[in-house]
Scaffold this motif. Structure first.
Motif, PDB file in Angstrom:
ATOM      1  N   VAL A   1     -16.939   3.703   2.916  1.00 56.37           N
ATOM      2  CA  VAL A   1     -17.310   5.114   3.031  1.00 56.37           C
ATOM      3  C   VAL A   1     -16.183   5.864   3.738  1.00 56.37           C
ATOM      4  N   GLY A   2     -15.566   6.775   3.023  1.00 57.49           N
ATOM      5  CA  GLY A   2     -14.624   7.696   3.653  1.00 57.49           C
ATOM      6  C   GLY A   2     -15.429   8.876   4.165  1.00 57.49           C
ATOM      7  N   ASP A   3     -15.672   8.933   5.460  1.00 53.16           N
ATOM      8  CA  ASP A   3     -16.519   9.995   6.008  1.00 53.16           C
ATOM      9  C   ASP A   3     -15.830  11.341   5.810  1.00 53.16           C
ATOM     10  N   GLY A   4     -16.463  12.201   5.018  1.00 49.38           N
ATOM     11  CA  GLY A   4     -15.880  13.508   4.742  1.00 49.38           C
ATOM     12  C   GLY A   4     -14.817  13.503   3.667  1.00 49.38           C
ATOM     13  N   MET A   5     -14.669  12.400   2.956  1.00 49.73           N
ATOM     14  CA  MET A   5     -13.594  12.252   1.971  1.00 49.73           C
ATOM     15  C   MET A   5     -14.027  12.795   0.611  1.00 49.73           C
ATOM     16  N   GLY A   6     -14.098  14.133   0.539  1.00 53.05           N
ATOM     17  CA  GLY A   6     -14.441  14.773  -0.714  1.00 53.05           C
ATOM     18  C   GLY A   6     -13.313  14.646  -1.727  1.00 53.05           C
ATOM     19  N   ILE A   7     -13.545  15.164  -2.917  1.00 54.05           N
ATOM     20  CA  ILE A   7     -12.580  14.996  -3.999  1.00 54.05           C
ATOM     21  C   ILE A   7     -11.262  15.699  -3.697  1.00 54.05           C
ATOM     22  N   SER A   8     -11.300  16.852  -3.054  1.00 55.40           N
ATOM     23  CA  SER A   8     -10.043  17.524  -2.705  1.00 55.40           C
ATOM     24  C   SER A   8      -9.245  16.695  -1.707  1.00 55.40           C
ATOM     25  N   THR A   9      -9.938  15.977  -0.825  1.00 49.70           N
ATOM     26  CA  THR A   9      -9.257  15.100   0.123  1.00 49.70           C
ATOM     27  C   THR A   9      -8.608  13.928  -0.597  1.00 49.70           C
ATOM     28  N   VAL A  10      -9.309  13.351  -1.569  1.00 46.54           N
ATOM     29  CA  VAL A  10      -8.739  12.251  -2.344  1.00 46.54           C
ATOM     30  C   VAL A  10      -7.482  12.712  -3.075  1.00 46.54           C
ATOM     31  N   THR A  11      -7.547  13.882  -3.702  1.00 49.00           N
ATOM     32  CA  THR A  11      -6.391  14.400  -4.434  1.00 49.00           C
ATOM     33  C   THR A  11      -5.200  14.600  -3.509  1.00 49.00           C
ATOM     34  N   ALA A  12      -5.424  15.261  -2.391  1.00 44.55           N
ATOM     35  CA  ALA A  12      -4.336  15.532  -1.456  1.00 44.55           C
ATOM     36  C   ALA A  12      -3.791  14.250  -0.842  1.00 44.55           C
ATOM     37  N   ALA A  13      -4.677  13.298  -0.530  1.00 44.75           N
ATOM     38  CA  ALA A  13      -4.231  12.024   0.042  1.00 44.75           C
ATOM     39  C   ALA A  13      -3.406  11.234  -0.969  1.00 44.75           C
ATOM     40  N   ARG A  14      -3.813  11.255  -2.217  1.00 49.34           N
ATOM     41  CA  ARG A  14      -3.048  10.595  -3.277  1.00 49.34           C
ATOM     42  C   ARG A  14      -1.629  11.153  -3.346  1.00 49.34           C
ATOM     43  N   ILE A  15      -1.515  12.472  -3.339  1.00 48.13           N
ATOM     44  CA  ILE A  15      -0.204  13.104  -3.410  1.00 48.13           C
ATOM     45  C   ILE A  15       0.607  12.793  -2.158  1.00 48.13           C
ATOM     46  N   TYR A  16      -0.029  12.896  -0.997  1.00 48.86           N
ATOM     47  CA  TYR A  16       0.672  12.652   0.266  1.00 48.86           C
ATOM     48  C   TYR A  16       1.177  11.212   0.338  1.00 48.86           C
ATOM     49  N   ALA A  17       0.349  10.248  -0.085  1.00 49.12           N
ATOM     50  CA  ALA A  17       0.773   8.850  -0.077  1.00 49.12           C
ATOM     51  C   ALA A  17       1.974   8.647  -0.984  1.00 49.12           C
ATOM     52  N   GLY A  18       1.952   9.270  -2.157  1.00 49.84           N
ATOM     53  CA  GLY A  18       3.091   9.160  -3.061  1.00 49.84           C
ATOM     54  C   GLY A  18       4.340   9.777  -2.483  1.00 49.84           C
ATOM     55  N   GLN A  19       4.200  10.929  -1.840  1.00 48.94           N
ATOM     56  CA  GLN A  19       5.355  11.590  -1.250  1.00 48.94           C
ATOM     57  C   GLN A  19       5.923  10.812  -0.074  1.00 48.94           C
ATOM     58  N   LEU A  20       5.055  10.156   0.705  1.00 46.36           N
ATOM     59  CA  LEU A  20       5.548   9.302   1.786  1.00 46.36           C
ATOM     60  C   LEU A  20       6.374   8.142   1.252  1.00 46.36           C
ATOM     61  N   ASN A  21       6.134   7.769  -0.019  1.00 41.11           N
ATOM     62  CA  ASN A  21       6.888   6.687  -0.649  1.00 41.11           C
ATOM     63  C   ASN A  21       8.031   7.194  -1.520  1.00 41.11           C
ATOM     64  N   GLY A  22       8.306   8.501  -1.427  1.00 42.66           N
ATOM     65  CA  GLY A  22       9.489   9.037  -2.087  1.00 42.66           C
ATOM     66  C   GLY A  22       9.291   9.591  -3.476  1.00 42.66           C
ATOM     67  N   SER A  23       8.062   9.694  -3.972  1.00 40.04           N
ATOM     68  CA  SER A  23       7.823  10.244  -5.307  1.00 40.04           C
ATOM     69  C   SER A  23       7.294  11.664  -5.210  1.00 40.04           C
ATOM     70  N   ASN A  24       7.118  12.287  -6.379  1.00 45.36           N
ATOM     71  CA  ASN A  24       6.506  13.618  -6.395  1.00 45.36           C
ATOM     72  C   ASN A  24       5.109  13.581  -5.803  1.00 45.36           C
ATOM     73  N   GLY A  25       4.385  12.505  -6.080  1.00 45.98           N
ATOM     74  CA  GLY A  25       3.063  12.312  -5.502  1.00 45.98           C
ATOM     75  C   GLY A  25       1.912  12.490  -6.460  1.00 45.98           C
TER      76      GLY A  25
END
Length: 510
Positions: free
Chosen positions: A63-87
């Motif tokens: 359970v991601g407490d408070g992890m709505g769909i907009s949070t998933v989208t932004a986290a996906r992009i942020y994780a990709g950007q931390l690894n050097g991609s567009n995200g």
């Protein structure tokens, strides 16, 4: 409570078919042919995915407490950007899982829910009111006497009844609403420790949530409990081992950590080093309380005084202990501080904790097999964080929205804006009537930056839209439309109850 009759689990006539364990993730050229090929490969992945009709030996609910769909989208992009991609092309670990549905999160008395009512729905199969933990909607909030006769039986309690091992892991206090709903019963989520309970409730026979974890009456007790909330387990005469000048908050004199450790093959730890030293082969019951209150945000974890384990490490340690049971296990894992960061209007910390959940899911998938373990990843509710403004592809998700020429996009007041913002909350607000604060000279990617909010509030609020349910393993294919949140319990029940080889099973395997 101890004499409460537990309902049996239902079963079904089921065959045995293996499923594909995840959607393939490949790199593609950013060209028309590349995008076409990506679609074709995605289609083939789906065509090869066959539902697993096996019985689930183990079940893990993330359970991601408070992890709505907009949070998933932004986290996906942020994780990709931390690894050097567009995200944008990135996938979090749980997004690779083959089945997906939506859950309606409202409570029985509120369009926008809280964590107590939502996690109770997931754990018991019954929706209830805001603030209720393991209690149905017929009780009255804060009224001890109204609880009796209205308790709900949780999936974890049922698992213990049939001899499975069980565990609760959270980065929040273990007595906080989401983890508490796995094992406790209370008409008031705030009754985490006896010192926070009114005298009439104590006199009426209600008990605090921390003591319910230790005094858990079913089976041989919860095997693993890892998280925060140390203050609720030690007396107010005992110094906290980490925070100088701080003590516990129990007024009854009980040291619940010592009571846990006194049991056979049991251990209590309060820092990462001690957790690392736990021998999972000889330890059958493990309690870890790594902060006096909530654990640190993932972004701050390495600076913790005592040293805290990551959510992934706690998940791995829990599985290593629980999987020793041949009858299987049930584990629930909460990324509790996604919610807290959002309440503070601080998107970066929220996204980092969502990524930490993804890391924990990866560990769980590596330590289990999809043919006998149902893994579900969802949220209890969302938050009012938005992602907007037409920024260019690859624009820093935490930055100002910029166009293809790398120039800030401007609102009608000729000032820039961030891609992420909140509909309400304590973020950067206008100081001159309707005018906003000019963000041009601000470092919007700083860890402590609070994204702008529209409606000024001391704490940003939950949202009421659906949240995603990601799943893999036996029974995962049963998530494929918009469901009531309480449906999650029923899938776990069904997946565990059914028996292989076409035989009926009218209760759980024993």
């Amino acid at each position: 409570m101890k004499n409460k009759i537990l309902p049996v689990f239902t079963g079904a006539l089921i065959g045995s078919i293996l499923s594909a364990s995840s959607v393939s993730v490949r790199a593609y050229e950013d060209t028309p042919n590349g995008w076409y090929q990506q679609g074709q490969d995605d289609l083939q992945d789906m065509l090869r995915t066959i539902p697993s009709l096996r019985k689930a030996k183990n079940i893990i609910l993330f359970v991601g407490d408070g992890m709505g769909i907009s949070t998933v989208t932004a986290a996906r992009i942020y994780a990709g950007q931390l690894n050097g991609s567009n995200g944008e092309e990135n996938l979090l670990e749980f997004e690779k899982m083959p089945y997906l549905g939506l859950a309606k999160t409202y409570n029985t008395n509120s369009q926008v829910p809280d964590s107590a009512g939502t996690m109770t729905a997931m754990m018991t199969g019954v929706k209830t009111k805001i603030g209720f933990i393991g209690v149905n909607q017929n009780a009255e909030r804060g009224d001890c006497s109204s609880m009796f006769g209205n308790e709900l039986t949780s999936f974890l309690e049922q698992a213990e009844q049939v001899g499975m091992s069980t565990g609760v892991v959270s980065t929040a206090r273990l007595t906080h609403a989401t983890p508490a709903a796995a094992y406790a019963h209370s008409p008031e989520r705030g009754w985490e420790v006896d010192s926070k309970m009114p005298e009439e409730a104590l006199a009426g026979g209600c008990t605090d949530i921390a003591s319910q974890l230790i005094d858990f009456p079913y089976g041989d007790g919860i095997e693993v409990a890892l998280g925060g909330g140390r203050r609720n387990f030690i007396p107010n005469t005992m110094d906290d081992p980490e925070d100088a000048g701080k003590t516990g908050e129990r007024e009854d004199g009980r040291d619940l950590t010592a009571e846990w450790a006194d049991r056979k093959n049991s251990a209590y730890v309060w820092n990462e080093a001690d957790l690392d030293n736990v021998n999972t082969y000889t330890t059958d019951h493990l309690l870890g309380l790594f902060e006096r209150s909530h654990m640190e945000y993932e972004a701050d974890r390495l600076n913790d005084t005592g040293g805290e384990p990551s959510l992934a490490k706690m998940t791995g340690k829990a599985i290593d202990i629980l999987k020793k049971n041949r009858k299987g296990f049930f584990l629930t894992v909460e990324a509790g501080r996604v919610d807290h960061a959002h309440h503070g209007g601080n998107a970066q910390r929220a996204l980092r904790d969502a990524i930490a959940l993804s890391d924990a899911v990866k560990v769980a998938r590596e330590k289990t097999r999809s043919k006998d373990t149902l893994i579900i990843v969802t949220a209890d509710h969302g938050h009012v964080m938005t992602m907007s403004g037409y920024p260019k592809r690859g624009n820093p998700i935490l930055g100002l929205a910029k166009n293809g020429d790398d120039q800030p996009l401007l609102a009608s007041d000729d000032m820039p804006y961030t891609t992420l913002g909140y509909a309400n909350g304590p973020g950067t607000m206008g100081v001159d009537g309707p005018r906003r604060v000019d963000l041009s000279s601000m470092d919007t990617q700083a860890l402590d930056f609070r994204q702008p909010s529209l409606i000024p509030m001391g704490s940003e609020t939950h949202s009421g839209e659906e949240v995603a349910i990601y799943a893999d393993g036996p029974g995962a294919h049963l998530f494929r439309k918009t469901h009531e949140q309480s449906y999650i319990y029923h899938v776990m029940n069904y997946a565990k109850a059914r028996k292989n080889h076409g035989k009926w099973q009218w209760g759980w395997w024993r």
